[in-house]
Design a protein around this motif. Structure first.
Motif, PDB file in Angstrom:
ATOM      1  N   SER A   1       6.319   1.262 -12.081  1.00 49.07           N
ATOM      2  CA  SER A   1       7.315   2.046 -12.039  1.00 49.07           C
ATOM      3  C   SER A   1       6.947   3.549 -11.859  1.00 49.07           C
ATOM      4  O   SER A   1       7.646   4.447 -11.494  1.00 49.07           O
ATOM      5  CB  SER A   1       8.182   2.079 -13.206  1.00 49.07           C
ATOM      6  OG  SER A   1       8.443   0.847 -13.559  1.00 49.07           O
ATOM      7  N   HIS A   2       5.575   3.745 -11.953  1.00 43.70           N
ATOM      8  CA  HIS A   2       4.975   5.442 -12.234  1.00 43.70           C
ATOM      9  C   HIS A   2       4.028   5.634 -11.285  1.00 43.70           C
ATOM     10  O   HIS A   2       3.224   6.547 -11.252  1.00 43.70           O
ATOM     11  CB  HIS A   2       4.587   5.522 -13.788  1.00 43.70           C
ATOM     12  CG  HIS A   2       5.523   5.277 -14.674  1.00 43.70           C
ATOM     13  ND1 HIS A   2       6.858   5.899 -14.637  1.00 43.70           N
ATOM     14  CD2 HIS A   2       5.854   4.088 -15.228  1.00 43.70           C
ATOM     15  CE1 HIS A   2       7.508   5.372 -15.525  1.00 43.70           C
ATOM     16  NE2 HIS A   2       6.917   4.207 -16.189  1.00 43.70           N
ATOM     17  N   SER A   3       3.356   4.654 -10.497  1.00 45.86           N
ATOM     18  CA  SER A   3       2.424   4.759  -9.489  1.00 45.86           C
ATOM     19  C   SER A   3       2.621   5.905  -8.415  1.00 45.86           C
ATOM     20  O   SER A   3       1.623   6.685  -8.400  1.00 45.86           O
ATOM     21  CB  SER A   3       2.014   3.457  -8.779  1.00 45.86           C
ATOM     22  OG  SER A   3       3.051   3.228  -7.884  1.00 45.86           O
ATOM     23  N   ARG A   4       3.745   5.911  -7.823  1.00 47.12           N
ATOM     24  CA  ARG A   4       4.117   7.277  -6.940  1.00 47.12           C
ATOM     25  C   ARG A   4       3.797   8.517  -7.498  1.00 47.12           C
ATOM     26  O   ARG A   4       3.327   9.407  -7.097  1.00 47.12           O
ATOM     27  CB  ARG A   4       5.353   6.894  -6.305  1.00 47.12           C
ATOM     28  CG  ARG A   4       5.119   5.850  -5.193  1.00 47.12           C
ATOM     29  CD  ARG A   4       6.571   5.711  -4.560  1.00 47.12           C
ATOM     30  NE  ARG A   4       6.629   4.553  -3.515  1.00 47.12           N
ATOM     31  CZ  ARG A   4       7.384   3.830  -3.103  1.00 47.12           C
ATOM     32  NH1 ARG A   4       8.532   3.867  -3.697  1.00 47.12           N
ATOM     33  NH2 ARG A   4       7.396   3.068  -2.071  1.00 47.12           N
ATOM     34  N   ARG A   5       4.462   8.511  -8.838  1.00 47.83           N
ATOM     35  CA  ARG A   5       4.422   9.737  -9.721  1.00 47.83           C
ATOM     36  C   ARG A   5       2.933  10.084  -9.981  1.00 47.83           C
ATOM     37  O   ARG A   5       2.495  11.079  -9.961  1.00 47.83           O
ATOM     38  CB  ARG A   5       5.221   9.626 -10.987  1.00 47.83           C
ATOM     39  CG  ARG A   5       5.036  10.983 -11.633  1.00 47.83           C
ATOM     40  CD  ARG A   5       5.802  10.886 -13.134  1.00 47.83           C
ATOM     41  NE  ARG A   5       5.389  11.972 -13.804  1.00 47.83           N
ATOM     42  CZ  ARG A   5       5.247  11.956 -15.223  1.00 47.83           C
ATOM     43  NH1 ARG A   5       5.834  10.782 -15.817  1.00 47.83           N
ATOM     44  NH2 ARG A   5       5.047  13.046 -15.952  1.00 47.83           N
ATOM     45  N   ALA A   6       2.083   9.123 -10.530  1.00 48.21           N
ATOM     46  CA  ALA A   6       0.853   9.345 -10.574  1.00 48.21           C
ATOM     47  C   ALA A   6       0.067   9.825  -9.273  1.00 48.21           C
ATOM     48  O   ALA A   6      -0.749  10.829  -9.569  1.00 48.21           O
ATOM     49  CB  ALA A   6       0.096   7.929 -11.101  1.00 48.21           C
ATOM     50  N   HIS A   7       0.252   9.244  -8.068  1.00 48.60           N
ATOM     51  CA  HIS A   7      -0.400   9.688  -7.024  1.00 48.60           C
ATOM     52  C   HIS A   7      -0.168  11.120  -6.805  1.00 48.60           C
ATOM     53  O   HIS A   7      -1.061  11.821  -6.432  1.00 48.60           O
ATOM     54  CB  HIS A   7      -0.034   8.600  -5.847  1.00 48.60           C
ATOM     55  CG  HIS A   7      -0.335   7.432  -6.073  1.00 48.60           C
ATOM     56  ND1 HIS A   7      -0.023   6.473  -5.098  1.00 48.60           N
ATOM     57  CD2 HIS A   7      -1.274   6.734  -6.740  1.00 48.60           C
ATOM     58  CE1 HIS A   7      -0.515   5.260  -5.635  1.00 48.60           C
ATOM     59  NE2 HIS A   7      -1.439   5.567  -6.471  1.00 48.60           N
TER      60      HIS A   7
ATOM     61  N   ASP B   1      -3.475   1.528 -16.166  1.00 48.09           N
ATOM     62  CA  ASP B   1      -3.890   1.638 -14.777  1.00 48.09           C
ATOM     63  C   ASP B   1      -2.642   2.494 -14.048  1.00 48.09           C
ATOM     64  O   ASP B   1      -1.803   2.004 -13.437  1.00 48.09           O
ATOM     65  CB  ASP B   1      -3.839   0.468 -14.028  1.00 48.09           C
ATOM     66  CG  ASP B   1      -5.176  -0.260 -14.398  1.00 48.09           C
ATOM     67  OD1 ASP B   1      -6.082   0.204 -14.900  1.00 48.09           O
ATOM     68  OD2 ASP B   1      -5.297  -1.521 -13.683  1.00 48.09           O
ATOM     69  N   ILE B   2      -2.923   3.678 -14.214  1.00 49.11           N
ATOM     70  CA  ILE B   2      -1.659   4.726 -13.496  1.00 49.11           C
ATOM     71  C   ILE B   2      -1.335   4.435 -12.305  1.00 49.11           C
ATOM     72  O   ILE B   2      -0.358   4.668 -11.713  1.00 49.11           O
ATOM     73  CB  ILE B   2      -1.767   6.032 -13.984  1.00 49.11           C
ATOM     74  CG1 ILE B   2      -3.063   6.779 -13.397  1.00 49.11           C
ATOM     75  CG2 ILE B   2      -1.825   6.458 -15.581  1.00 49.11           C
ATOM     76  CD1 ILE B   2      -3.177   8.417 -13.813  1.00 49.11           C
TER      77      ILE B   2
ATOM     78  N   ALA C   1      -2.111   7.376   0.356  1.00 55.72           N
ATOM     79  CA  ALA C   1      -1.365   8.502  -0.163  1.00 55.72           C
ATOM     80  C   ALA C   1      -2.254  10.098  -0.021  1.00 55.72           C
ATOM     81  O   ALA C   1      -1.519  10.866   0.390  1.00 55.72           O
ATOM     82  CB  ALA C   1      -0.841   8.641  -1.682  1.00 55.72           C
ATOM     83  N   ALA C   2      -3.390   9.869  -0.449  1.00 57.39           N
ATOM     84  CA  ALA C   2      -4.322  11.145  -0.079  1.00 57.39           C
ATOM     85  C   ALA C   2      -4.585  11.433   1.200  1.00 57.39           C
ATOM     86  O   ALA C   2      -4.520  12.508   1.841  1.00 57.39           O
ATOM     87  CB  ALA C   2      -5.672  10.846  -0.770  1.00 57.39           C
ATOM     88  N   ASN C   3      -4.713  10.327   1.839  1.00 55.81           N
ATOM     89  CA  ASN C   3      -4.990  10.653   3.553  1.00 55.81           C
ATOM     90  C   ASN C   3      -3.562  11.263   4.179  1.00 55.81           C
ATOM     91  O   ASN C   3      -3.789  12.089   5.094  1.00 55.81           O
ATOM     92  CB  ASN C   3      -5.338   9.342   4.215  1.00 55.81           C
ATOM     93  CG  ASN C   3      -6.778   8.703   3.811  1.00 55.81           C
ATOM     94  OD1 ASN C   3      -6.711   7.414   3.947  1.00 55.81           O
ATOM     95  ND2 ASN C   3      -7.532   9.579   3.254  1.00 55.81           N
ATOM     96  N   GLU C   4      -2.538  10.486   3.629  1.00 54.10           N
ATOM     97  CA  GLU C   4      -1.288  11.234   4.055  1.00 54.10           C
ATOM     98  C   GLU C   4      -1.123  12.741   3.803  1.00 54.10           C
ATOM     99  O   GLU C   4      -0.527  13.614   4.660  1.00 54.10           O
ATOM    100  CB  GLU C   4      -0.191  10.312   3.533  1.00 54.10           C
ATOM    101  CG  GLU C   4       0.177   9.013   4.578  1.00 54.10           C
ATOM    102  CD  GLU C   4       1.086   8.190   3.686  1.00 54.10           C
ATOM    103  OE1 GLU C   4       1.685   8.837   2.982  1.00 54.10           O
ATOM    104  OE2 GLU C   4       1.378   7.133   4.332  1.00 54.10           O
ATOM    105  N   ARG C   5      -1.680  13.153   2.758  1.00 52.81           N
ATOM    106  CA  ARG C   5      -1.662  14.467   2.313  1.00 52.81           C
ATOM    107  C   ARG C   5      -2.626  15.490   2.889  1.00 52.81           C
ATOM    108  O   ARG C   5      -2.614  16.742   2.604  1.00 52.81           O
ATOM    109  CB  ARG C   5      -1.794  14.579   0.584  1.00 52.81           C
ATOM    110  CG  ARG C   5      -1.384  15.782   0.048  1.00 52.81           C
ATOM    111  CD  ARG C   5       0.014  16.212   0.211  1.00 52.81           C
ATOM    112  NE  ARG C   5       0.887  15.296  -0.855  1.00 52.81           N
ATOM    113  CZ  ARG C   5       0.872  15.774  -2.381  1.00 52.81           C
ATOM    114  NH1 ARG C   5       0.522  17.086  -2.842  1.00 52.81           N
ATOM    115  NH2 ARG C   5       1.823  15.104  -2.927  1.00 52.81           N
TER     116      ARG C   5
ATOM    117  N   PRO D   1       0.898  -1.362  -0.088  1.00 54.18           N
ATOM    118  CA  PRO D   1      -0.104  -0.125   0.021  1.00 54.18           C
ATOM    119  C   PRO D   1       1.037   1.196  -0.202  1.00 54.18           C
ATOM    120  O   PRO D   1       0.260   2.274  -0.441  1.00 54.18           O
ATOM    121  CB  PRO D   1      -0.960  -0.216   1.423  1.00 54.18           C
ATOM    122  CG  PRO D   1      -0.306  -1.179   1.930  1.00 54.18           C
ATOM    123  CD  PRO D   1       0.683  -2.012   1.218  1.00 54.18           C
ATOM    124  N   GLU D   2       2.046   1.208   0.639  1.00 55.00           N
ATOM    125  CA  GLU D   2       2.826   2.257   0.524  1.00 55.00           C
ATOM    126  C   GLU D   2       3.143   2.802  -0.771  1.00 55.00           C
ATOM    127  O   GLU D   2       3.736   4.101  -1.123  1.00 55.00           O
ATOM    128  CB  GLU D   2       4.044   2.136   1.385  1.00 55.00           C
ATOM    129  CG  GLU D   2       5.285   1.047   0.851  1.00 55.00           C
ATOM    130  CD  GLU D   2       4.725  -0.231   0.737  1.00 55.00           C
ATOM    131  OE1 GLU D   2       5.632  -1.194   0.303  1.00 55.00           O
ATOM    132  OE2 GLU D   2       4.034  -0.669   1.576  1.00 55.00           O
TER     133      GLU D   2
END
Length: 352
Positions: free
Chosen positions: A333-339, A327-328, A98-102, A90-91
């Protein structure tokens, strides 16, 4: 039901002191995610005016905080709410986390017919009906009827067919403060879409998992179809694909057709007058292939193409996640950038 989530040393003496301080610092504590509070909710709604159903969702907020903004998350076809809060790493893969942490609250919904929400005959399940349900949920969140908070601002965040539904809802009801459309563009090849769906989807009657649980108007992915359809070559985490096969869902033919016919091809979104973000992977096999001039070549090209479908006064941003597939949010490789792309836009355009 509540649950917690898931200056440079110049001498040897100075260097030793710095190393000791580093080794003794609470690294593990710093790496822990910010605590959050989550509550599963069954929301009473109706579809097609008179049919009472319930939409199952999970409301998550940062612990000890009362954000004024909630993001309503709408998954795509053959997914459910696990798309936005994926159970593997999940990290890396959970947009909810990610949204909750923001600092944002999230309401992650199983759309009607999916996950823990009410199952209905496929013919009754259209994108228009789903958009009306999204509107009912937005109203209840604003009025404090979902969870303990009456949210002042609501953002609709869609993926794929969920983006088509979000676009219809934001256009028809004009009751949100921001709109995020991922895994879709208005410029695509209908032939490529049909070929991709025919290649990788089949009726639930041919699937051992769902053949006794849904009528023939529902589809699901064929074995191996999810990686081909939703990911760029070499960008699918094997653990994610394995989990997808266990958590995959179904999709109504009428809902898919409705979403494409109304949400993806008409200028209905010209009625949207709030900030909009369109985000798509450069290797999206559904929306970015089969065209002589791909709308996913770069962010400027994507924005220019999308601008035709929105009012000149609509604040519109567009981003291409280079190297990602459809599915971005689950790209290896790119999920964190998408988030980060979605959340940075939310910070600029709406705020917590």
């Amino acid at each position: 039901m509540k649950r917690l989530p898931f200056p440079r040393p110049r001498t040897a003496g100075a260097l030793t002191t710095a190393l000791v301080a580093l080794l003794c610092s609470p690294i593990s504590a710093a790496a822990e995610p910010a605590p959050r509070q989550c509550q599963e909710v069954d929301v009473p709604v109706t579809i097609n005016v008179a049919m009472p159903v319930h939409a199952h969702g999970t409301l998550c907020t940062p612990a000890g905080a009362q954000p004024s903004t909630v993001q309503v998350l709408l998954h795509g076809a053959t997914y459910n709410s696990t798309y936005w809060d994926f159970p593997v790493q999940p990290e890396r893969y959970s947009y909810v986390r990610a949204a909750n942490e923001r600092g944002y609250a999230t309401f992650n919904v199983d759309r009607i017919g999916y996950g823990g929400s009410t199952k209905v005959p496929s013919a009754t399940l259209t994108a228009l009906a789903q958009a009306d349900v999204a509107h009912q949920i937005v109203t209840k969140l604003r009025n404090g009827h979902i969870g303990p908070t009456a949210f002042r601002k609501v953002v609709l965040v869609g993926h794929s067919v969920g983006s088509g539904i979000a676009a219809i809802a934001a256009s028809r009801y004009r009751d949100v403060d921001g709109l995020v459309l991922t895994g879709m563009t208005h410029h695509f090849s209908p032939t490529q879409v049909a070929q991709a769906l025919l290649r990788d989807l089949h009726p639930v009657t041919l699937d051992e998992t769902f053949r006794s649980k849904a009528d023939p108007g529902y589809l699901t992915t064929k074995p191996g179809g999810r990686e081909r359809l939703f990911y760029a070559p070499g960008d699918a985490d094997p653990a994610v694909i394995a989990a997808e096969e266990k958590t995959k869902d179904i999709a109504s033919v009428t809902e898919i057709a409705d979403a494409y016919a109304i949400g993806f091809t008409t200028p209905i979104t010209r009625a949207v007058d709030v900030p909009v973000l369109v985000a798509v992977g450069s290797h999206d096999a559904i929306f970015c292939q089969g065209l002589l001039s791909s709308p996913c070549h770069d962010s400027a090209t994507l924005r220019a193409g999308e601008r035709l479908y929105f009012s000149p006064d609509t604040p519109l941003e567009a981003t291409v996640i280079h190297g990602s597939g459809h599915d971005i949010a689950l790209s290896e490789s790119h999920s964190r950038r998408a988030h980060a792309t979605l959340l940075d836009w939310a910070d600029r355009s709406v705020g917590t």
